[in-house]
Design a protein around this motif. Structure first.
Motif, PDB file in Angstrom:
ATOM      1  N   UNK A 122       0.854  -1.189   0.000  1.00 42.68           N
ATOM      2  CA  UNK A 122       0.000   0.000   0.000  1.00 42.68           C
ATOM      3  C   UNK A 122       0.888   1.237   0.000  1.00 42.68           C
ATOM      4  N   UNK A 123       0.724   2.062  -1.028  1.00 47.50           N
ATOM      5  CA  UNK A 123       1.426   3.348  -1.158  1.00 47.50           C
ATOM      6  C   UNK A 123       2.931   3.232  -0.936  1.00 47.50           C
ATOM      7  N   UNK A 164       0.839   5.653  -5.957  1.00 47.88           N
ATOM      8  CA  UNK A 164       0.536   6.985  -6.454  1.00 47.88           C
ATOM      9  C   UNK A 164       1.570   7.385  -7.494  1.00 47.88           C
ATOM     10  N   UNK A 165       1.349   7.035  -8.758  1.00 45.46           N
ATOM     11  CA  UNK A 165       2.339   7.425  -9.762  1.00 45.46           C
ATOM     12  C   UNK A 165       2.276   8.924 -10.000  1.00 45.46           C
ATOM     13  N   UNK A 170       6.003   7.161 -15.231  1.00 39.44           N
ATOM     14  CA  UNK A 170       6.279   6.286 -14.090  1.00 39.44           C
ATOM     15  C   UNK A 170       5.478   4.987 -14.186  1.00 39.44           C
ATOM     16  N   UNK A 171       4.201   5.105 -14.588  1.00 37.29           N
ATOM     17  CA  UNK A 171       3.374   3.906 -14.728  1.00 37.29           C
ATOM     18  C   UNK A 171       4.007   2.980 -15.755  1.00 37.29           C
ATOM     19  N   UNK A 196     -10.195  12.818  -6.324  1.00 35.34           N
ATOM     20  CA  UNK A 196      -9.970  12.480  -4.919  1.00 35.34           C
ATOM     21  C   UNK A 196     -10.092  10.984  -4.665  1.00 35.34           C
ATOM     22  N   UNK A 197     -11.145  10.378  -5.197  1.00 33.82           N
ATOM     23  CA  UNK A 197     -11.405   8.969  -4.884  1.00 33.82           C
ATOM     24  C   UNK A 197     -10.631   8.020  -5.789  1.00 33.82           C
ATOM     25  N   UNK A 198      -9.992   8.584  -6.848  1.00 36.93           N
ATOM     26  CA  UNK A 198      -9.271   7.744  -7.801  1.00 36.93           C
ATOM     27  C   UNK A 198      -8.147   6.980  -7.105  1.00 36.93           C
ATOM     28  N   UNK A 199      -8.109   5.673  -7.322  1.00 36.83           N
ATOM     29  CA  UNK A 199      -7.045   4.866  -6.717  1.00 36.83           C
ATOM     30  C   UNK A 199      -6.494   3.906  -7.770  1.00 36.83           C
ATOM     31  N   UNK A 200      -5.178   3.836  -7.828  1.00 40.80           N
ATOM     32  CA  UNK A 200      -4.537   2.972  -8.820  1.00 40.80           C
ATOM     33  C   UNK A 200      -4.027   1.703  -8.163  1.00 40.80           C
ATOM     34  N   UNK A 201      -4.336   0.581  -8.771  1.00 39.86           N
ATOM     35  CA  UNK A 201      -3.825  -0.699  -8.281  1.00 39.86           C
ATOM     36  C   UNK A 201      -3.119  -1.409  -9.424  1.00 39.86           C
ATOM     37  N   UNK A 202      -1.910  -1.831  -9.155  1.00 42.03           N
ATOM     38  CA  UNK A 202      -1.204  -2.665 -10.131  1.00 42.03           C
ATOM     39  C   UNK A 202      -1.437  -4.105  -9.696  1.00 42.03           C
TER      40      UNK A 202
END
Lengths: 282, 124
Positions: A122-123, A164-165, A170-171, A196-202
């Motif tokens: 996480x992060x 958080x790219x 970076x991605x 705000x709510x956007x979350x990136x998961x690899x």
């Protein structure tokens, strides 16, 4: 460079940035705690472990053990790795059940082959994109990390990283190195329409190609939830011809609510009372 | 550090080390903590473990007791055995001491139960 000062990676290397003061925030700041545990829950969902089976999970960048606690609640056993000793001492104070060690992601995961049933982070991943010492090369460190991680996961398991790219380069850098190390998979973006709510998961797989899980708050999902309206394209076009609805009108309110719903916010359902004037009696 | 972690941990991120397992434990302080017994988890972990390394580690800490030297093929139903394995794996913790790489002799300090696996730049 106004924006860059907001990013912790630009302030100091992780072992220095997460000092006692910063680590303290992870026990006292309830908002931070809530966000962290929400993200862990989502990561765990994306990890798609067998149900009701206690698993052995690697937590990369475990910090103060907030993510670990969510794992414990789901009945899993975890080992955490973090570079900041201040964060790990906070985790000791919190008396988490998992085992922890001090280590640098970029130096590789030093575990035996096939040790873990899955990995979450996480992060933490964005820290690897920075070169904090002259000898650091981000692509090399990323490759070392992903290749050693690949070997310590059991076949068919997954690794999920929330990160958080800073930009699309970076991605690209991260996914490129992950694929080079043998992983398959890709990016899952929850609530892509909201800042705000956007979350990136690899989400990475070790056992060949699999279908990526669906992201939350995307258009497709909303369409499956409600019945698809026929001729919606035509209606959409007609609307554009007519132009935007006048402000404070019912249509304007409905449109605004729809927009907020797409951003993944909490919005009251539309009813016959939506946008209706109060009667004079009130 | 619990012995389950020790059983997974290697020093292969060091330059020139191929296996780096098992790390030798030189403990100055060992603690025993109570952890809830979860037979399912222990059963799932046993095939992944290097049993000889576990026995060696337990012996060096003086907590081998009567743990069998080899895994009983029918261990799923042997609760006695699972309980012993559970004790050694999860309840014995190395608090202070050192881990020593079997190939290079590099020492990794263990403080407050946290092994420090950070390497210097010239060791990577």
């Amino acid at each position: 460079m106004a924006a860059s000062t907001r990013r912790p990676e630009h302030k100091a290397p992780p072992d220095i940035f997460y000092n006692e003061e910063e680590a303290r925030k992870y026990t006292s700041n309830t908002r931070m705690i809530e966000i962290q545990s929400q993200m862990t829950e989502r990561a765990l969902e994306l990890l798609a472990l067998q149900e009701d089976v206690p698993c052995f999970i690697l937590d990369i960048g475990c910090g103060s053990g907030l993510s670990g606690q969510t794992l414990e609640e789901s009945g899993h056993f975890w080992i955490g790795v973090d570079i900041s000793s201040a964060m790990l001492s906070v985790a000791l104070e919190r008396e988490v059940e998992g085992d922890m060690m001090l280590g640098d992601m970029g130096q590789g995961m030093c575990f035996r082959a096939g040790s873990f049933d899955g990995a979450i982070s996480i992060s933490a991943l964005q820290w690897l994109c920075n070169a904090d010492k002259t000898s650091h090369s981000p692509p090399k460190r990323l490759f070392k990390f992903f290749s050693t991680l690949y070997s310590c996961l059991s076949r068919g398991s997954r690794a999920v990283f929330q990160f958080y790219p800073e930009n699309s380069e970076q991605i690209e850098l991260i996914t490129q190195q992950a694929m080079k190390a043998g992983f398959t998979g890709g990016l899952v973006v929850d609530y892509p329409n909201s800042t705000k709510a956007k979350k990136m998961f690899l989400v990475l797989f070790t056992g060949g190609h699999q279908k990526l899980p669906k992201a939350l708050g995307t258009e497709e999902q909303q369409n499956t939830g409600t019945d698809h309206i026929p001729y919606s394209d035509k209606r959409e076009r007609m609307k554009q011809i007519r132009g935007k609805a006048p402000k404070k009108s019912r249509d304007w309110i409905l449109e605004k609510k729809e927009r907020r719903r797409r951003q993944g916010r909490n919005v009251r359902p539309d009813t016959k009372y939506t946008g209706r004037k109060r009667s004079g009696k009130f | 550090m619990k012995l389950i972690t020790h059983n997974m941990l290697t020093s292969k991120s060091l330059k020139g080390v191929n296996v780096g397992f098992p790390l030798k434990i030189c403990a100055t302080e060992v603690k025993e903590v109570a952890v809830d017994f979860n037979p399912e988890f222990v059963t799932r972990m046993i095939p992944k473990l290097d049993w000889d390394a576990l026995c060696q580690a337990a012996e060096s800490l003086g907590c081998l007791n009567d743990l069998p030297r080899s895994v009983n093929p029918n261990h799923e139903n042997d609760e006695e055995f699972l309980k012993k394995a559970h004790h050694v794996l999860l309840e014995v913790e190395v608090i202070e001491g050192e881990l020593v790489c079997p190939e290079t002799g590099r020492k990794f300090p263990v403080n407050e139960g946290i092994p420090n696996m950070l390497l210097n730049e010239d060791e990577v």
